[in-house]
Motif scaffolding. Sequence first.
Motif, PDB file in Angstrom:
ATOM      1  N   ASP A   1      -6.414  11.312 -27.315  1.00 45.72           N
ATOM      2  CA  ASP A   1      -7.524  11.588 -28.765  1.00 45.72           C
ATOM      3  C   ASP A   1      -8.758  11.956 -28.158  1.00 45.72           C
ATOM      4  N   PRO A   2      -8.583  13.467 -28.451  1.00 47.49           N
ATOM      5  CA  PRO A   2     -10.376  14.582 -28.296  1.00 47.49           C
ATOM      6  C   PRO A   2     -11.183  13.863 -28.776  1.00 47.49           C
ATOM      7  N   GLU A   3     -12.148  13.677 -27.927  1.00 48.71           N
ATOM      8  CA  GLU A   3     -13.647  13.922 -28.454  1.00 48.71           C
ATOM      9  C   GLU A   3     -14.426  14.174 -27.149  1.00 48.71           C
ATOM     10  N   PHE A   4     -15.479  14.637 -27.534  1.00 45.91           N
ATOM     11  CA  PHE A   4     -16.151  15.092 -26.550  1.00 45.91           C
ATOM     12  C   PHE A   4     -16.642  14.517 -25.589  1.00 45.91           C
ATOM     13  N   ASN A   5     -16.869  14.439 -23.977  1.00 50.32           N
ATOM     14  CA  ASN A   5     -17.450  13.115 -23.051  1.00 50.32           C
ATOM     15  C   ASN A   5     -16.787  13.992 -22.023  1.00 50.32           C
ATOM     16  N   ALA A   6     -17.488  13.075 -21.199  1.00 50.59           N
ATOM     17  CA  ALA A   6     -17.688  13.561 -19.609  1.00 50.59           C
ATOM     18  C   ALA A   6     -17.120  12.415 -19.032  1.00 50.59           C
ATOM     19  N   ALA A   7     -15.994  13.088 -17.511  1.00 51.02           N
ATOM     20  CA  ALA A   7     -15.680  11.710 -16.311  1.00 51.02           C
ATOM     21  C   ALA A   7     -15.908  11.600 -15.538  1.00 51.02           C
ATOM     22  N   ALA A   8     -15.561  11.106 -14.509  1.00 54.25           N
ATOM     23  CA  ALA A   8     -15.930  10.929 -12.948  1.00 54.25           C
ATOM     24  C   ALA A   8     -14.313  10.188 -13.158  1.00 54.25           C
ATOM     25  N   ALA A   9     -14.319  10.684 -11.462  1.00 53.36           N
ATOM     26  CA  ALA A   9     -13.049  10.069 -10.703  1.00 53.36           C
ATOM     27  C   ALA A   9     -12.800   8.822 -10.025  1.00 53.36           C
ATOM     28  N   THR A  10     -11.954   7.989 -10.421  1.00 53.62           N
ATOM     29  CA  THR A  10     -12.168   6.612 -10.412  1.00 53.62           C
ATOM     30  C   THR A  10     -11.178   6.289  -8.710  1.00 53.62           C
ATOM     31  N   PRO A  11     -12.434   5.845  -8.116  1.00 48.17           N
ATOM     32  CA  PRO A  11     -12.373   5.135  -6.553  1.00 48.17           C
ATOM     33  C   PRO A  11     -10.964   5.122  -6.362  1.00 48.17           C
ATOM     34  N   ILE A  12     -10.991   5.899  -5.121  1.00 48.90           N
ATOM     35  CA  ILE A  12      -9.747   5.040  -4.384  1.00 48.90           C
ATOM     36  C   ILE A  12      -9.979   3.919  -4.001  1.00 48.90           C
ATOM     37  N   PRO A  13      -8.917   3.163  -4.101  1.00 48.04           N
ATOM     38  CA  PRO A  13      -8.765   1.279  -3.588  1.00 48.04           C
ATOM     39  C   PRO A  13      -8.550   2.006  -2.367  1.00 48.04           C
ATOM     40  N   LYS A  14      -9.471   0.750  -1.638  1.00 51.19           N
ATOM     41  CA  LYS A  14      -9.120   0.869  -0.109  1.00 51.19           C
ATOM     42  C   LYS A  14      -8.429  -0.545   0.051  1.00 51.19           C
ATOM     43  N   ALA A  15      -7.065  -0.172   1.132  1.00 54.26           N
ATOM     44  CA  ALA A  15      -6.218  -1.026   1.018  1.00 54.26           C
ATOM     45  C   ALA A  15      -5.557  -0.974   3.006  1.00 54.26           C
ATOM     46  N   GLU A  16      -5.466  -1.964   2.723  1.00 48.76           N
ATOM     47  CA  GLU A  16      -5.496  -2.600   4.600  1.00 48.76           C
ATOM     48  C   GLU A  16      -4.575  -1.805   4.845  1.00 48.76           C
ATOM     49  N   SER A  17      -3.472  -1.561   4.660  1.00 53.07           N
ATOM     50  CA  SER A  17      -2.184  -0.347   4.758  1.00 53.07           C
ATOM     51  C   SER A  17      -1.862   0.441   4.013  1.00 53.07           C
ATOM     52  N   ILE A  18      -2.536   1.757   4.429  1.00 54.39           N
ATOM     53  CA  ILE A  18      -2.076   2.896   3.531  1.00 54.39           C
ATOM     54  C   ILE A  18      -1.101   3.441   3.792  1.00 54.39           C
ATOM     55  N   LYS A  19       0.190   2.845   2.794  1.00 58.27           N
ATOM     56  CA  LYS A  19       1.770   3.210   2.842  1.00 58.27           C
ATOM     57  C   LYS A  19       2.367   2.915   1.866  1.00 58.27           C
ATOM     58  N   SER A  20       3.434   4.279   1.539  1.00 51.15           N
ATOM     59  CA  SER A  20       3.999   4.280   0.102  1.00 51.15           C
ATOM     60  C   SER A  20       5.255   3.401   0.053  1.00 51.15           C
ATOM     61  N   GLU A  21       5.877   3.296  -0.729  1.00 50.02           N
ATOM     62  CA  GLU A  21       6.644   2.133  -1.186  1.00 50.02           C
ATOM     63  C   GLU A  21       7.737   3.062  -1.826  1.00 50.02           C
ATOM     64  N   ILE A  22       8.222   4.191  -1.552  1.00 43.42           N
ATOM     65  CA  ILE A  22       9.411   4.944  -2.507  1.00 43.42           C
ATOM     66  C   ILE A  22      10.222   4.536  -2.509  1.00 43.42           C
ATOM     67  N   GLN A  23      11.326   4.703  -2.971  1.00 43.76           N
ATOM     68  CA  GLN A  23      13.025   4.462  -2.646  1.00 43.76           C
ATOM     69  C   GLN A  23      13.428   5.378  -1.428  1.00 43.76           C
ATOM     70  N   ASN A  24      12.918   5.949  -0.976  1.00 46.47           N
ATOM     71  CA  ASN A  24      13.188   6.073   0.140  1.00 46.47           C
ATOM     72  C   ASN A  24      12.913   5.905   1.167  1.00 46.47           C
ATOM     73  N   ASN A  25      12.023   4.839   1.485  1.00 51.03           N
ATOM     74  CA  ASN A  25      11.638   4.290   2.549  1.00 51.03           C
ATOM     75  C   ASN A  25      12.417   3.137   2.976  1.00 51.03           C
ATOM     76  N   GLU A  26      12.054   2.682   4.137  1.00 45.96           N
ATOM     77  CA  GLU A  26      12.773   1.818   4.625  1.00 45.96           C
ATOM     78  C   GLU A  26      13.087  -0.018   3.847  1.00 45.96           C
TER      79      GLU A  26
END
Length: 559
Positions: free
Chosen positions: A132-157
Amino acid sequence: MEDQNTSAHDQKLSEKRAEKQKRSNDDSPSEKREMVMHGATLKCPYAQAPGELKVTSNEIILQDKLFATKGDGNNMVNLQFKGTCGHPKWPARKIPPPPCMSVIKLTPWQNLGTSVIQEQTVLVKESYIDCDPEFNAAAATPIPKAESIKSEIQNNETPKIIDAYFVKWTAEKGSPVEKEEEVYNKKLGKKVSVKKKVDTTKISMEKITERGLSYQVALIVETEGLSGKKIKVKIKSGKNKVLTDIDTEVSLIDIKDVEKVTDASKYAGIKAKSEFEIDVDNFANDPTIENSSQFKNKAVLKLMLNQRADDLSFNLAKLIAASPDKEASVYIEVTSDEPKIEYLGKEGSSSLKNTFLNEAGKYFKIKYLEQPWVVKAREEQELGVSEATHCSKIVDEYHAVNRQNKPKACANTDNSSWCASFVGWCLKNTGYSAQLDPGAYSYGEEKTRYRAGLKKNPTDKKGLEKEEFDDPVWGKLIAGNQPLLGSICVLLNKHHVSIAVGKSNDGKTIYYLGGNQGNKVCVGTFGQRTSSIYPIEYTKKSEDDELPIYYTKNEKLSY
């Protein structure tokens, strides 16, 4: 005059609403579809050209690109379009179209995937986001800090329970295969390898949504990463309380328990189970199955939809018959003791998404298929009718139906056989035509029997000199004398009549429910079937072509 900008805007809004409604009706996409990566092309109906997705939500890289997640929805930080915004609100405000990058204002991403990357759900090709376009500014959301950075995707183990459903299971003879075995050769004094031909079975499966009580099914569980592991399965009551309370277990017969029996007298003692443990790949590793490769990563459970192996569970039949829909709806619950299992089903009583077929329109239905006259016979079987205990009932009720020449005894006298009277009583008491003044053999005739010595019509002055079969037609003979479900069969060289209700596993023996079978109402086997017939009012159904399989002693009864 209609404003062209407004008209075009309304059309685009209508298209967007239709697309949004379609997407909202879809299930959450499976990661068997395409996941979205950094640099993915974006489309907006008001942009001058396609945009590009910039991923800032995580640090997971695959093939030098980042995965996109729901965290990548920070307005112009993540969605980048060149040119100006063509939304009609700007002309309405009398403002020149501003640059897209100054007015992107987003809602959260919709229609996400199911996998999680760095604590955020992934985007898939079907995901979408509203602006819904309106004049604004934005900033990136901080990256979550995870104990283990692991992608749980369809082809993982991560092991997965993917799906579970019922099939109709058909086995036929396969092509023989050569198998190498070591045998001891006395002449050579050592073991030698020899090749032997081994018979195989070819299995075909048809996914089904319903099946009759007492009939057999196979339950298939599709998995990933669980080869050789065990899973546990329960069948639970669905939307209505019929066989058990809603969401509680339904006990059924495991065919594996039947196959273990070596003494036929033990079949009656087989107990139904409420939980089943199955090995994944249990059929994939069977060398006697020709198409065993089709069962890779599958667990197969063969079931009898019944609580006894040797005959119909009439207590269940009555519950189904008394239900509003005349059926029992059930679903499947699957669990595994393996750690960190991903379930791709629907959430059940626990927080796990480990139930399948568990929603309206997808429940598996168990139906009671026996015809009304068979149900009536079952009621008498349950009552325990025998000559020793119910002689007056046999004489006063069974013999009284459709008899001109009513017998006065139920046993040990001439004209006391009551098998035909019992069949006629079951038919007439459920609204169907029956043979007149029958003997067993007369149920092999479609036309009505008129006995010698008795009047054919009330206006006749005297009885017939000899027996006749004439109109009206009461029944329809079945081609080839096939014993279909509920068909009335003449047996034992035309000396007995009974109702077909089941067959043996090899199909060579037919089980009949009738009266005067061992002097009682029961199920038994008889030889020499000479005819098979349905009452004229009954229209044969496709389900009637198949008899359920029962496991019993195959004891032949006398009439």
